[in-house]
Write a protein that holds these residues in place. Structure first.
Motif, PDB file in Angstrom:
ATOM      1  N   MET A 168      42.908  23.622  36.353  1.00  0.00           N
ATOM      2  CA  MET A 168      42.979  23.897  37.794  1.00  0.00           C
ATOM      3  C   MET A 168      41.709  23.381  38.438  1.00  0.00           C
ATOM      4  O   MET A 168      40.609  23.635  37.928  1.00  0.00           O
TER       5      MET A 168
ATOM      6  N   GLY B  29      47.017  31.057  33.511  1.00  0.00           N
ATOM      7  CA  GLY B  29      47.072  30.785  34.922  1.00  0.00           C
ATOM      8  C   GLY B  29      48.423  30.179  35.367  1.00  0.00           C
ATOM      9  O   GLY B  29      49.348  29.937  34.587  1.00  0.00           O
ATOM     10  N   ASN B  30      48.501  30.063  36.672  1.00  0.00           N
ATOM     11  CA  ASN B  30      49.704  29.521  37.292  1.00  0.00           C
ATOM     12  C   ASN B  30      50.083  28.172  36.687  1.00  0.00           C
ATOM     13  O   ASN B  30      51.258  27.821  36.616  1.00  0.00           O
TER      14      ASN B  30
ATOM     15  N   TRP C 286      54.826  33.523  44.005  1.00  0.00           N
ATOM     16  CA  TRP C 286      54.177  32.208  43.991  1.00  0.00           C
ATOM     17  C   TRP C 286      54.285  31.525  42.621  1.00  0.00           C
ATOM     18  O   TRP C 286      53.975  30.344  42.484  1.00  0.00           O
TER      19      TRP C 286
ATOM     20  N   HIS D 147      45.719  41.969  36.140  1.00  0.00           N
ATOM     21  CA  HIS D 147      44.908  40.986  36.871  1.00  0.00           C
ATOM     22  C   HIS D 147      44.322  41.688  38.092  1.00  0.00           C
ATOM     23  O   HIS D 147      45.024  42.443  38.769  1.00  0.00           O
TER      24      HIS D 147
ATOM     25  N   TYR E 270      41.526  40.979  41.307  1.00  0.00           N
ATOM     26  CA  TYR E 270      40.514  40.235  42.071  1.00  0.00           C
ATOM     27  C   TYR E 270      40.108  41.079  43.278  1.00  0.00           C
ATOM     28  O   TYR E 270      40.954  41.739  43.888  1.00  0.00           O
TER      29      TYR E 270
ATOM     30  N   TRP F  57      36.906  37.220  44.406  1.00  0.00           N
ATOM     31  CA  TRP F  57      37.527  35.975  44.880  1.00  0.00           C
ATOM     32  C   TRP F  57      37.921  36.174  46.330  1.00  0.00           C
ATOM     33  O   TRP F  57      38.643  37.131  46.632  1.00  0.00           O
TER      34      TRP F  57
ATOM     35  N   ILE G 147      39.063  26.529  45.170  1.00  0.00           N
ATOM     36  CA  ILE G 147      38.421  27.856  45.149  1.00  0.00           C
ATOM     37  C   ILE G 147      37.060  27.846  44.421  1.00  0.00           C
ATOM     38  O   ILE G 147      36.829  28.613  43.500  1.00  0.00           O
TER      39      ILE G 147
ATOM     40  N   ALA H   9      37.616  35.438  35.334  1.00  0.00           N
ATOM     41  CA  ALA H   9      38.316  34.231  35.774  1.00  0.00           C
ATOM     42  C   ALA H   9      37.505  33.585  36.902  1.00  0.00           C
ATOM     43  O   ALA H   9      37.249  34.245  37.895  1.00  0.00           O
ATOM     44  N   GLN H  10      37.147  32.321  36.709  1.00  0.00           N
ATOM     45  CA  GLN H  10      37.300  31.461  35.555  1.00  0.00           C
ATOM     46  C   GLN H  10      35.914  31.122  35.017  1.00  0.00           C
ATOM     47  O   GLN H  10      34.966  31.813  35.366  1.00  0.00           O
TER      48      GLN H  10
HETATM   49  O1  AHR Z   1      42.533  32.218  38.552  1.00  0.00           O
HETATM   50  C1  AHR Z   1      43.244  31.594  39.577  1.00  0.00           C
HETATM   51  C2  AHR Z   1      44.705  32.004  39.628  1.00  0.00           C
HETATM   52  O2  AHR Z   1      44.784  33.359  39.958  1.00  0.00           O
HETATM   53  C3  AHR Z   1      45.475  31.914  38.333  1.00  0.00           C
HETATM   54  O3  AHR Z   1      46.000  30.667  38.080  1.00  0.00           O
HETATM   55  C4  AHR Z   1      46.585  32.899  38.552  1.00  0.00           C
HETATM   56  O4  AHR Z   1      47.061  33.448  37.356  1.00  0.00           O
HETATM   57  C5  AHR Z   1      45.984  33.918  39.494  1.00  0.00           C
HETATM   58  O5  AHR Z   1      46.822  34.191  40.559  1.00  0.00           O
END
Ligand code: AHR
Length: 513
Positions: free
Chosen positions: A30, A72-73, A179, A243, A245, A297, A322, A354-355
């Motif tokens: 990413m 991750g996505n 998403w 997860h 953030y 984040w 990001i 992350a990350q």
């Molecule tokens: O860390 C960035 C993104 O955040 C990841 O790809 C995803 O899993 C989360 O939404």
């Protein structure tokens, strides 16, 4: 003004052992995490494999233990086969998750080799977005089966004679999120996760599996998602992911500084759900919580400003995505989140900041230029290097702060760990205005003590390629009769290490020391 606070440590109440895997990290294909991050063959410090030497050194210094990869996505649209074999044959692909182009110059072999050189255990995610059990099983056979099958022999032909021996596998990523490529209902995901888990365990019974929990605590499906997914998989998995953030609401740094109160509640709720499902289904196997994405984040900026621009642009390789620039304030919040994770060592089996590089990362770098440590690097490194052994949950006597989001919270958050004769105490001062003179009792000698705060009291101080303004500085500790006292400036993180007197160790409960 300066206030007083007391942290009470009962050495006889040392509890759960901290898993070193709590200090994990995350590398996703990413933005500039892999390309122009850890990997930049034209950089002056790059070695023969194309990985940057300066970044590698900073990664080593961070002290992380395990790395989640490759998303991750991203993983929800990824074909792992694209990343193995001769580079010249690897396809370029659209990465729909991040509206980028993936060159596949780095794949499983290159990443696993790099991870070994920096002492990171590899934690691999499989694609349950566009793919399913068969492709996950193929990857597992390719990676972990010794030899004598088409896939394992293909690995050997590709340069890896011995199996990779990857132990921890994530069953997809954030499948509850609209998403996500291949987004599913809890029942749909629970079914495919169970089928995949069963097949993977047939191939390699020694693996540990992480089933995907909620993408965040505010998801409308939070709770029912975990219950449903675990109803399908509780007898097949070892961990369920969380997860988390956190970001600062405009004008409300006080609530932001109390983010760990939110994480505490999130972890307690998931732990309760695990207990309920195990009891209901008579599951003997323990299930840990894998907080396999967490950090600070600014997601509002990403969702409202940056993402619309990225997704209407072209399909660049390694775009700047990001690359949040962290402040001293962010670092203190990261420190408080670490305190929450360590305090939940009885339930948190793994966690991944992350990350790792450039993408919401403790390490940043420029192509052809410098690599540097963001303020968030330092509390993580402290915890990763020094939080060892068993956890002591302290009593805190401190000023109470009022926050809009979390109500009343203590100005001081803290946790300690004890390992043989070493005690490590971690603490944050959440007050925006007041320093705190903090005392704690631990019979023994202070061997190091430092605090991290904004330069000249400015909580918005950042670091850059030319200046490391936010870094730990040594602090004086007054010690008398086993009582240690130090001053934490407003919005600060502290790490104090004590070599305990042997007499003090007699009072430590259990036999783990
Ligand atoms: O860390 C960035 C993104 O955040 C990841 O790809 C995803 O899993 C989360 O939404």
């Amino acid at each position: 003004m300066t206030r007083s606070a007391t942290i009470s440590l009962d050495l006889s109440a040392a509890g759960a052992t901290v898993s070193p895997r709590i200090f994990g990290t995350f590398v996703e294909h990413m933005g500039r995490c892999v390309y122009e991050g850890i990997y930049e063959p034209t950089h002056s410090t790059a070695d023969a494999t194309g990985f940057r030497g300066d970044v590698r050194e900073l990664v080593r210094g961070l002290g992380a233990t395990i790395v989640r990869y490759p998303g991750g996505n991203f993983v929800s649209g990824y074909r792992w086969e694209d990343g193995v074999g001769p580079r010249e044959n690897r396809p370029r692909r659209l990465d729909a998750a991040w509206h980028s182009t993936e060159s596949n110059a780095v794949g499983l072999h290159e990443f696993a080799d790099w991870a070994e050189t920096v002492g990171l255990e590899l934690m691999e995610a499989v694609n349950l977005g566009t793919r399913g059990p068969a492709e996950a099983a193929d990857l597992l056979e390719y990676a972990n089966h010794p030899s004598g099958t088409a896939l394992s022999d293909q690995r050997r032909t590709n340069g890896r004679e011995e199996p990779f021996g990857i132990r921890v596998w994530c069953l997809g990523n954030e499948m509850d999120g609209p998403w996500q490529i291949g987004h599913k209902t809890a029942d749909e995901y629970g079914r495919i996760a169970a089928e995949t888990a069963r097949l993977m365990r047939f191939i390699d019974p020694d693996i540990e599996l992480v089933v995907a929990g909620s993408s965040n605590h505010e998801m409308p499906t939070f709770g029912t998602w975990e219950r449903t997914v675990l109803a399908h998989t509780a007898d097949l998995v070892d961990h369920i992911s969380v997860h988390a953030y956190y970001e600062e609401e405009p004008g409300d740094p006080a609530s932001f500084l109390a983010s760990s109160v939110g994480l505490d509640a999130y972890l307690d709720e998931v732990a309760g759900i695990i207990d309920d499902v195990r009891a209901e289904h008579g599951i003997a196997r323990p299930i840990g919580i894998s907080v396999d994405e967490w950090n600070v984040w600014n997601q509002t900026r990403w969702n409202e400003v940056d993402k619309p621009a990225v997704f209407t642009g072209g399909w660049p390789e390694a775009p700047r995505l990001i690359e949040d620039e962290y402040t001293a304030l962010d670092a203190v919040v990261v420190g408080s989140l670490l305190i929450s994770l360590i305090s939940h060592a009885d339930r948190v089996s793994m966690a991944n900041l992350a990350q790792l590089v450039n993408v919401i990362a403790p390490i940043r770098c420029e192509p052809g230029g410098a690599a540097w440590r963001q303020p968030t690097y330092f509390p993580f490194a402290d915890a990763a290097h020094h939080a060892r052994g068993r956890v002591i949950l302290p009593g805190i006597d401190a000023e109470v702060l009022e926050t809009a989001r979390y109500g009343s919270v203590p100005s001081i958050a803290s946790v300690a760990t004890i390992d043989e004769n070493r005690l490590a105490l971690f603490a944050v001062n959440r007050s925006l205005t007041d320093a705190h003179t903090v005392s704690f009792t631990a019979p023994g000698r202070v061997i190091s003590a430092h605090v991290l705060a904004g330069a000249d009291g400015d909580v918005r101080t950042t670091n850059g390629p030319d200046a490391e303004l936010v870094a730990p500085r040594e602090v004086e500790v007054e010690s008398s009769s086993g009582i240690h006292t130090l001053t934490l400036p407003p919005v600060s993180w502290a790490c104090v290490r004590v070599e305990l007197d042997s007499a003090a160790l007699d009072s430590v409960a259990g036999d783990a020391l």
